[in-house]
Motif scaffolding. Structure first.
Motif, PDB file in Angstrom:
ATOM      1  N   LEU A  23       0.637  -1.202  -0.072  1.00  0.00           N
ATOM      2  CA  LEU A  23      -0.030  -0.031   0.231  1.00  0.00           C
ATOM      3  C   LEU A  23       0.952   1.227   0.124  1.00  0.00           C
ATOM      4  CD1 LEU A  23      -2.688  -0.903   2.457  1.00  0.00           C
ATOM      5  CD2 LEU A  23      -2.846  -0.896   0.211  1.00  0.00           C
ATOM      6  N   SER A  24       0.473   2.203  -0.457  1.00  0.00           N
ATOM      7  CA  SER A  24       1.133   3.617  -0.819  1.00  0.00           C
ATOM      8  C   SER A  24       0.978   4.339   0.714  1.00  0.00           C
ATOM      9  CB  SER A  24       0.437   4.429  -1.611  1.00  0.00           C
ATOM     10  OG  SER A  24      -0.672   4.959  -1.399  1.00  0.00           O
ATOM     11  N   GLY A  25       1.852   5.074   0.932  1.00  0.00           N
ATOM     12  CA  GLY A  25       2.219   5.647   2.392  1.00  0.00           C
ATOM     13  C   GLY A  25       0.784   6.682   2.671  1.00  0.00           C
ATOM     14  N   GLY A  26       0.248   7.142   1.631  1.00  0.00           N
ATOM     15  CA  GLY A  26      -0.818   8.148   1.623  1.00  0.00           C
ATOM     16  C   GLY A  26      -0.621   9.544   1.577  1.00  0.00           C
ATOM     17  N   GLY A  27       0.325   9.850   0.969  1.00  0.00           N
ATOM     18  CA  GLY A  27       0.963  11.201   0.597  1.00  0.00           C
ATOM     19  C   GLY A  27       0.536  11.666  -0.791  1.00  0.00           C
ATOM     20  N   TYR A  28       0.564  12.990  -1.144  1.00  0.00           N
ATOM     21  CA  TYR A  28       0.286  13.413  -2.280  1.00  0.00           C
ATOM     22  C   TYR A  28       0.783  14.949  -2.510  1.00  0.00           C
ATOM     23  CZ  TYR A  28      -3.800  15.552  -0.236  1.00  0.00           C
ATOM     24  OH  TYR A  28      -4.719  16.122   0.522  1.00  0.00           O
ATOM     25  N   TRP A  29       0.865  15.522  -3.675  1.00  0.00           N
ATOM     26  CA  TRP A  29       1.510  16.648  -3.945  1.00  0.00           C
ATOM     27  C   TRP A  29       0.075  17.518  -3.932  1.00  0.00           C
ATOM     28  CZ3 TRP A  29       6.184  17.973  -3.401  1.00  0.00           C
ATOM     29  CH2 TRP A  29       7.208  16.897  -4.054  1.00  0.00           C
ATOM     30  N   VAL A  30       0.045  18.686  -3.058  1.00  0.00           N
ATOM     31  CA  VAL A  30      -1.080  19.686  -3.301  1.00  0.00           C
ATOM     32  C   VAL A  30      -1.348  20.110  -4.611  1.00  0.00           C
ATOM     33  CG1 VAL A  30      -1.929  21.470  -2.459  1.00  0.00           C
ATOM     34  CG2 VAL A  30      -0.489  20.440  -0.918  1.00  0.00           C
ATOM     35  N   GLY A  31      -2.440  19.986  -5.007  1.00  0.00           N
ATOM     36  CA  GLY A  31      -3.002  20.015  -6.583  1.00  0.00           C
ATOM     37  C   GLY A  31      -3.199  18.900  -7.312  1.00  0.00           C
ATOM     38  N   ASP A  32      -2.624  17.863  -6.878  1.00  0.00           N
ATOM     39  CA  ASP A  32      -2.927  16.640  -7.470  1.00  0.00           C
ATOM     40  C   ASP A  32      -4.208  15.891  -7.218  1.00  0.00           C
ATOM     41  OD1 ASP A  32      -3.103  14.121  -8.791  1.00  0.00           O
ATOM     42  OD2 ASP A  32      -0.941  13.577  -8.250  1.00  0.00           O
ATOM     43  N   LYS A  33      -5.487  16.469  -7.572  1.00  0.00           N
ATOM     44  CA  LYS A  33      -6.766  16.046  -7.465  1.00  0.00           C
ATOM     45  C   LYS A  33      -7.004  14.617  -7.288  1.00  0.00           C
ATOM     46  CE  LYS A  33      -8.404  19.749  -5.943  1.00  0.00           C
ATOM     47  NZ  LYS A  33      -8.558  20.110  -4.588  1.00  0.00           N
ATOM     48  N   ALA A  34      -6.666  14.008  -8.278  1.00  0.00           N
ATOM     49  CA  ALA A  34      -6.883  12.595  -8.512  1.00  0.00           C
ATOM     50  C   ALA A  34      -6.127  11.808  -7.455  1.00  0.00           C
ATOM     51  CB  ALA A  34      -6.194  12.031  -9.621  1.00  0.00           C
ATOM     52  N   GLU A  35      -4.793  12.052  -7.155  1.00  0.00           N
ATOM     53  CA  GLU A  35      -4.156  11.491  -6.054  1.00  0.00           C
ATOM     54  C   GLU A  35      -4.748  11.490  -4.659  1.00  0.00           C
ATOM     55  OE1 GLU A  35      -1.156   8.508  -4.691  1.00  0.00           O
ATOM     56  OE2 GLU A  35      -2.139   8.964  -6.620  1.00  0.00           O
ATOM     57  N   GLU A  36      -5.290  12.950  -4.399  1.00  0.00           N
ATOM     58  CA  GLU A  36      -5.808  13.323  -3.225  1.00  0.00           C
ATOM     59  C   GLU A  36      -7.217  12.489  -3.187  1.00  0.00           C
ATOM     60  OE1 GLU A  36      -7.988  17.259  -1.258  1.00  0.00           O
ATOM     61  OE2 GLU A  36      -6.838  17.293  -3.248  1.00  0.00           O
ATOM     62  N   ARG A  37      -7.925  12.467  -3.993  1.00  0.00           N
ATOM     63  CA  ARG A  37      -9.045  11.407  -3.760  1.00  0.00           C
ATOM     64  C   ARG A  37      -8.641  10.095  -3.576  1.00  0.00           C
ATOM     65  NH1 ARG A  37     -10.894  14.870  -7.934  1.00  0.00           N
ATOM     66  NH2 ARG A  37      -9.950  13.483  -9.761  1.00  0.00           N
ATOM     67  N   ARG A  38      -7.625   9.596  -4.107  1.00  0.00           N
ATOM     68  CA  ARG A  38      -7.263   8.190  -4.063  1.00  0.00           C
ATOM     69  C   ARG A  38      -6.780   7.970  -2.304  1.00  0.00           C
ATOM     70  NH1 ARG A  38      -3.156   4.941  -3.508  1.00  0.00           N
ATOM     71  NH2 ARG A  38      -1.604   6.400  -3.810  1.00  0.00           N
ATOM     72  N   VAL A  39      -6.041   8.852  -2.018  1.00  0.00           N
ATOM     73  CA  VAL A  39      -5.496   8.908  -0.591  1.00  0.00           C
ATOM     74  C   VAL A  39      -7.064   8.987   0.281  1.00  0.00           C
ATOM     75  CG1 VAL A  39      -4.368   9.989   1.154  1.00  0.00           C
ATOM     76  CG2 VAL A  39      -3.339   9.733  -1.058  1.00  0.00           C
ATOM     77  N   LEU A  40      -7.796   9.776   0.159  1.00  0.00           N
ATOM     78  CA  LEU A  40      -8.955  10.056   0.881  1.00  0.00           C
ATOM     79  C   LEU A  40      -9.800   8.671   0.934  1.00  0.00           C
ATOM     80  CD1 LEU A  40     -10.046  13.657   0.411  1.00  0.00           C
ATOM     81  CD2 LEU A  40      -8.999  12.552   2.329  1.00  0.00           C
ATOM     82  N   ASP A  41      -9.935   8.350  -0.519  1.00  0.00           N
ATOM     83  CA  ASP A  41     -10.653   6.719  -0.372  1.00  0.00           C
ATOM     84  C   ASP A  41      -9.822   5.833   0.574  1.00  0.00           C
ATOM     85  OD1 ASP A  41     -12.524   7.686  -2.064  1.00  0.00           O
ATOM     86  OD2 ASP A  41     -11.465   7.087  -3.933  1.00  0.00           O
ATOM     87  N   ASP A  42      -8.515   5.738   0.098  1.00  0.00           N
ATOM     88  CA  ASP A  42      -7.692   4.802   1.111  1.00  0.00           C
ATOM     89  C   ASP A  42      -8.027   4.945   2.765  1.00  0.00           C
ATOM     90  OD1 ASP A  42      -6.786   3.373  -1.012  1.00  0.00           O
ATOM     91  OD2 ASP A  42      -4.767   4.383  -0.852  1.00  0.00           O
ATOM     92  N   TRP A  43      -8.038   6.363   2.953  1.00  0.00           N
ATOM     93  CA  TRP A  43      -8.309   6.702   4.447  1.00  0.00           C
ATOM     94  C   TRP A  43      -9.772   6.145   4.761  1.00  0.00           C
ATOM     95  CZ3 TRP A  43      -5.587   8.030   8.390  1.00  0.00           C
ATOM     96  CH2 TRP A  43      -6.335   8.661   9.669  1.00  0.00           C
ATOM     97  N   LYS A  44     -10.703   6.511   4.327  1.00  0.00           N
ATOM     98  CA  LYS A  44     -11.886   5.920   4.304  1.00  0.00           C
ATOM     99  C   LYS A  44     -12.398   4.659   4.690  1.00  0.00           C
ATOM    100  CE  LYS A  44     -14.230  10.196   2.348  1.00  0.00           C
ATOM    101  NZ  LYS A  44     -14.858  10.552   1.198  1.00  0.00           N
ATOM    102  N   THR A  45     -11.594   3.888   3.751  1.00  0.00           N
ATOM    103  CA  THR A  45     -11.781   2.390   3.777  1.00  0.00           C
ATOM    104  C   THR A  45     -10.785   1.760   4.823  1.00  0.00           C
ATOM    105  OG1 THR A  45     -10.093   1.981   2.187  1.00  0.00           O
ATOM    106  CG2 THR A  45     -12.329   2.336   1.385  1.00  0.00           C
ATOM    107  N   GLY A  46      -9.930   2.536   5.530  1.00  0.00           N
ATOM    108  CA  GLY A  46      -9.190   1.901   6.465  1.00  0.00           C
ATOM    109  C   GLY A  46      -7.750   1.318   6.093  1.00  0.00           C
ATOM    110  N   ARG A  47      -7.519   1.462   4.999  1.00  0.00           N
ATOM    111  CA  ARG A  47      -6.167   0.798   4.320  1.00  0.00           C
ATOM    112  C   ARG A  47      -5.002   1.725   4.899  1.00  0.00           C
ATOM    113  NH1 ARG A  47      -9.428   1.558  -0.509  1.00  0.00           N
ATOM    114  NH2 ARG A  47     -10.165  -0.512  -1.495  1.00  0.00           N
ATOM    115  N   LEU A  48      -5.210   2.987   5.101  1.00  0.00           N
ATOM    116  CA  LEU A  48      -4.073   3.711   5.697  1.00  0.00           C
ATOM    117  C   LEU A  48      -3.812   3.120   7.174  1.00  0.00           C
ATOM    118  CD1 LEU A  48      -4.128   7.252   4.163  1.00  0.00           C
ATOM    119  CD2 LEU A  48      -2.857   5.203   3.624  1.00  0.00           C
TER     120      LEU A  48
END
Length: 116
Positions: A23-48
């Motif tokens: 699993l990725s670490g949960g970080g993303y560059w500010v402005g990268d909306k697609a990666e931000e959404r993926r990280v938020l999805d990972d957070w909501k599902t408990g993956r992080l």
């Protein structure tokens, strides 16, 4: 809690979370909306949190290997807390409601029960 019990608990959690290794670490560059959404999805599902279970278990085992009982115990509690958080995210409210109801009566019905 003695070192053997801590090691056993941490090793068990490490084995259970083998799937978190990739699993990725949960970080993303500010402005990268697609990666931000993926990280938020990972957070909501408990993956992080799942990844954090594994990380805390690894750090706890390292602390034990270095003779630091207190740090190992702290990492064991952290790892266990993350594990509980993951499970709570995956349990449906109806499952929790079921835990509050007693089991149905079991056994054979009496044959000679008088009416009325």
């Amino acid at each position: 809690m003695n070192d053997d019990l801590i090691r056993s608990r941490l090793t068990n959690l490490l084995e259970k979370t083998a799937s978190a290794e990739n699993l990725s670490g949960g970080g993303y560059w500010v402005g990268d909306k697609a990666e931000e959404r993926r990280v938020l999805d990972d957070w909501k599902t408990g993956r992080l949190s799942w990844k954090m279970v594994r990380r805390a278990a690894k750090l706890g085992l390292e602390a034990l290997d270095n003779g630091d009982h207190e740090a190992a115990l702290e990492f064991a509690w952290m790892s266990t807390s993350y594990y509980i958080e993951v499970l709570e995210n995956r349990v449906r409210p109806s499952d929790l409601a079921e835990l509050g109801r007693p089991a149905k009566k079991r056994g054979l019905k009496p044959k000679n029960k008088l009416p009325g």
